[in-house]
Design an enzyme around this catalytic site. Structure first.
Site, PDB file in Angstrom:
ATOM      1  N   HIS A 149       0.839  -1.197   0.000  1.00  0.00           N
ATOM      2  CA  HIS A 149       0.000   0.000   0.000  1.00  0.00           C
ATOM      3  C   HIS A 149       0.876   1.250   0.000  1.00  0.00           C
ATOM      4  O   HIS A 149       1.972   1.273   0.557  1.00  0.00           O
ATOM      5  CB  HIS A 149      -0.903   0.021   1.231  1.00  0.00           C
ATOM      6  CG  HIS A 149      -1.911  -1.078   1.258  1.00  0.00           C
ATOM      7  ND1 HIS A 149      -2.985  -1.100   0.410  1.00  0.00           N
ATOM      8  CD2 HIS A 149      -2.007  -2.183   2.023  1.00  0.00           C
ATOM      9  CE1 HIS A 149      -3.710  -2.179   0.649  1.00  0.00           C
ATOM     10  NE2 HIS A 149      -3.131  -2.858   1.619  1.00  0.00           N
ATOM     11  N   ALA A 160      10.603 -18.028  11.466  1.00  0.00           N
ATOM     12  CA  ALA A 160       9.169 -17.840  11.624  1.00  0.00           C
ATOM     13  C   ALA A 160       8.871 -16.401  12.046  1.00  0.00           C
ATOM     14  O   ALA A 160       9.539 -15.840  12.915  1.00  0.00           O
ATOM     15  CB  ALA A 160       8.624 -18.822  12.659  1.00  0.00           C
ATOM     16  N   ARG A 164      22.922 -15.280  10.845  1.00  0.00           N
ATOM     17  CA  ARG A 164      23.941 -16.315  10.660  1.00  0.00           C
ATOM     18  C   ARG A 164      24.217 -16.427   9.166  1.00  0.00           C
ATOM     19  O   ARG A 164      23.314 -16.268   8.351  1.00  0.00           O
ATOM     20  CB  ARG A 164      23.473 -17.656  11.233  1.00  0.00           C
ATOM     21  CG  ARG A 164      24.487 -18.777  11.067  1.00  0.00           C
ATOM     22  CD  ARG A 164      24.086 -20.029  11.826  1.00  0.00           C
ATOM     23  NE  ARG A 164      24.487 -19.953  13.234  1.00  0.00           N
ATOM     24  CZ  ARG A 164      23.666 -20.011  14.268  1.00  0.00           C
ATOM     25  NH1 ARG A 164      22.368 -20.169  14.051  1.00  0.00           N
ATOM     26  NH2 ARG A 164      24.107 -19.936  15.503  1.00  0.00           N
TER      27      ARG A 164
END
Length: 250
Positions: A137, A184, A207
């Site tokens: 948007h 996640a 990492r």
């Protein structure tokens, strides 16, 4: 009276068990029949759907499928949304807009929104509820509702062999290299190099792989031992039995 009540309860439980099994059998039939494959595309007419690729039933929102190309042996979970273009029934030209390589996995409830090109490389696995979009948007005009302002669009490229964790968001303009791990819930924008792990919102590299030093920072757990080539499932089952405690088998 208690005896009759017990008989009635037992009969009711048996009837419920029969009904439950019947419902599960019907639902399994619906899932199998409603799945989309190259041999059974249903109403969906993708630009390409490869051999062994399957879209589980029920599907999410799918439109612009003539501009969607799915590679071989892809696994598309339930309620996954795949869209090309801002809305259905647009002419998007001669080139594909959304392309999945071979062996791509999209977990349940994921969304891939391709208003401009989105490319997902082969053998990239996405957990459930991943959101990949080439559109964002805009809010340049402070007097106009954000939802009515023309969105910004930038291509998204996800390299081969990536793992994208549950609930991650891949924003317009993101370019992920080869074998990238997205934690996640991460929100990814910009460029991510090959063999990197990113986490956070906004995501940052936590990492990375160095050809001389290996993973930096070093991994905290040892690498799993791979299964040797040529080992059959029966041999693996036999090894599992040998590893059990003899007392447990007794």
């Amino acid at each position: 009276m208690p005896k009759n009540r017990n008989m009635f309860s037992s009969l009711t439980l048996r009837r419920r068990g029969v009904m439950s099994r019947a419902v599960h059998r019907v639902w399994a039939w619906v899932q199998e029949t409603g799945a989309v494959t190259a041999q059974h595309p249903g109403r969906l007419r993708f630009g390409r759907i490869g051999t062994g690729t399957r879209l589980a039933f029920p599907q999410g929102t799918v439109f612009g499928e003539p501009w969607i190309e799915l590679g071989d042996h892809c696994i598309i979970g339930e309620q996954v949304t795949l869209t090309a273009g801002l809305m259905p029934d647009l002419d998007l030209g001669s080139e594909p807009i959304l392309t999945l390589g071979d062996g791509v996995v999209l977990g349940r409830g994921s969304h891939v929104i391709a208003d401009t090109t989105v490319t997902i490389g082969s053998n990239t696995y996405c957990g459930p509820y991943v959101y990949i979009t080439s559109t964002n948007h805009s809010y340049d005009d402070p007097h106009e509702p954000v939802g009515k302002q023309w969105p910004r669009m930038e291509p998204v490229v996800i390299g081969p062999g990536c793992w994208i964790g549950t609930g991650a968001v891949i924003l317009p303009g993101a370019t992920l290299g080869r074998n990238v791990v997205v934690a996640a819930g991460a929100v990814v924008r910009g460029e991510v190099p090959d063999h990197a792990v990113v986490a956070g919102a906004p995501a940052r590299v936590v990492r990375s792989w160095d050809p001389e030093e290996g993973w930096q920072p070093p991994l905290r757990t040892p690498a799993p031992v791979p299964i040797p080539e040529g080992v059959t499932p029966e041999q693996l089952a036999a090894v599992a039995l040998l590893a059990e405690d003899p007392a447990d088998r007794a």
